[in-house]
Design an enzyme around this catalytic site. Structure first.
Site, PDB file in Angstrom:
ATOM      1  N   ASP A 241     -10.643   3.604   4.005  1.00 39.28           N
ATOM      2  CA  ASP A 241     -11.098   2.212   3.998  1.00 39.28           C
ATOM      3  C   ASP A 241     -12.610   2.135   3.776  1.00 39.28           C
ATOM      4  OD1 ASP A 241      -9.230   0.096   4.285  1.00 39.28           O
ATOM      5  OD2 ASP A 241      -8.821   0.695   6.360  1.00 39.28           O
TER       6      ASP A 241
ATOM      7  N   GLN B 154      -4.354  -0.754   9.588  1.00 31.65           N
ATOM      8  CA  GLN B 154      -4.419  -2.112   9.037  1.00 31.65           C
ATOM      9  C   GLN B 154      -5.028  -3.084  10.045  1.00 31.65           C
ATOM     10  OE1 GLN B 154      -3.716  -2.964   5.926  1.00 31.65           O
ATOM     11  NE2 GLN B 154      -3.947  -5.162   6.157  1.00 31.65           N
TER      12      GLN B 154
ATOM     13  N   LYS C 290       0.844  -1.209   0.000  1.00 28.13           N
ATOM     14  CA  LYS C 290       0.000   0.000   0.000  1.00 28.13           C
ATOM     15  C   LYS C 290       0.872   1.250   0.000  1.00 28.13           C
ATOM     16  CE  LYS C 290      -3.915  -2.276   2.229  1.00 28.13           C
ATOM     17  NZ  LYS C 290      -4.740  -2.491   3.437  1.00 28.13           N
TER      18      LYS C 290
HETATM   19  N1  GUN Z   1      -7.010  -6.087   6.367  1.00 26.88           N
HETATM   20  C1  GUN Z   1      -7.355  -6.827   5.284  1.00 26.88           C
HETATM   21  N2  GUN Z   1      -7.912  -6.048   4.337  1.00 26.88           N
HETATM   22  C2  GUN Z   1      -7.910  -4.791   4.825  1.00 26.88           C
HETATM   23  C3  GUN Z   1      -8.346  -3.539   4.304  1.00 26.88           C
HETATM   24  O1  GUN Z   1      -8.873  -3.422   3.191  1.00 26.88           O
HETATM   25  N3  GUN Z   1      -8.149  -2.471   5.111  1.00 26.88           N
HETATM   26  C4  GUN Z   1      -7.603  -2.572   6.349  1.00 26.88           C
HETATM   27  N4  GUN Z   1      -7.473  -1.463   7.080  1.00 26.88           N
HETATM   28  N5  GUN Z   1      -7.203  -3.726   6.875  1.00 26.88           N
HETATM   29  C5  GUN Z   1      -7.341  -4.808   6.103  1.00 26.88           C
END
Ligand code: GUN
Length: 290
Positions: A123, A100, A56
């Site tokens: 998100d 995350q 990311k």
């Molecule tokens: N963990 C797995 N997928 C995601 C996501 O799309 N966003 C976040 N913040 N955590 C995750």
């Protein structure tokens, strides 16, 4: 005779989305006098999360988005994490905040979602953004479900009137996925742990989204011939191979379209995160201008 499905190439479409984002980021940089900014917070060192977070941050930088990295120790307490989120909510350089998941068990993920300023919630997990989606006025939309919609659009899969089944009802994929499909005009069924006959719900679906998190949870021969199959699962099988929630080898000969794992919704999720970040920066700029 069985024809193989058309592969829904998330990697290629994600590249296209990231190109669009880079153009928007460059334009916003001119208007803002700084790059759009994304803060990515990781608590602890879950190995899978570390890979996602690294990807990311790298993708953000490549698109011309300033990346702010916060890596907190696994022993972090609630009040320290909330203090950081509050600081990022106020930080004018930061347009998007991502914490995350999964978080270490002691930490309350729902309270963390609630603490993020909805205008920076890239998100799309905040109750305000989920609620807006439920009311047919989407703002910042959850990345994986939005990625499914974009991928379907790129391949000309018309969603209106389609009989769709979502397997999995989590707050981060299944529920917002159902709302996205409803917004797009599909007739939506959601399967969860209380569903009596998951096979029957999958077998009649013209579009299936699998978001269970269990390797090969959906046998390939459940898939209706010609259906569009979107596999959100990223699992390791007994041999350590990355596999989805759908039994791919047997589904691919029945489906009309199918996402590979890897190379399907994984890259799309990251691309939609970047898209949300420029969207958040743009909305915040407009809001300031009144
Ligand atoms: N963990 C797995 N997928 C995601 C996501 O799309 N966003 C976040 N913040 N955590 C995750």
């Amino acid at each position: 005779m069985s024809a193989a499905a058309i592969l829904l190439d998330g990697k290629t479409v994600a590249g296209k989305v990231r190109g669009e984002v880079a153009a928007r980021a460059a334009e916003l940089t001119g208007r803002l006098g700084r790059q759009p900014g994304l803060a990515v917070v990781q608590v602890g060192e879950d190995p899978a999360s570390s890979i996602y977070v690294r990807n990311k941050r790298k993708a953000a930088a490549e698109a011309g988005i300033a990346s702010f990295a916060y890596d907190l120790p696994a022993v972090t307490i609630d009040s320290d994490l909330f203090a950081l989120v509050e600081r990022l909510n106020r930080d004018e350089r930061v347009d998007g905040i991502l914490v995350q998941f999964p978080l270490p068990k002691r930490l309350d993920a729902t309270r963390v979602m609630d603490a993020i300023d909805p205008s920076k919630d890239v998100d799309g997990f905040h109750a305000v953004n989920t609620g807006l989606l439920a009311q047919k006025r989407p703002a910042l939309r959850a990345c994986t479900p939005h990625g499914v919609i974009r991928l379907a659009a790129e391949y000309g899969i018309a969603l209106r009137g389609l009989r769709a089944t979502v397997v999995g009802a989590s707050n981060i994929v299944g529920r917002p996925m159902a709302l996205e499909l409803l917004l797009a005009g599909a007739t939506v069924t959601v399967c969860h742990t209380g569903t009596r006959d998951v096979e029957a719900e999958v077998a009649r679906a013209e579009l299936v989204v699998a978001a269970v998190g269990k390797p090969h949870f959906i046998p390939g021969d459940w898939i209706r011939p010609g259906a569009a199959v979107f596999d959100v699962g990223i699992n390791r099988d007994a041999n350590g191979r990355m596999v989805g929630d759908v039994e791919y080898d047997r589904a691919v000969v029945r489906a009309g379209w199918i996402t590979p794992v890897p190379g399907g919704l994984g890259p799309m999720t990251i691309a939609m995160l970047l898209s949300n970040t420029v969207e958040a920066a743009s909305r915040r700029l407009e809001a300031r201008r009144g």
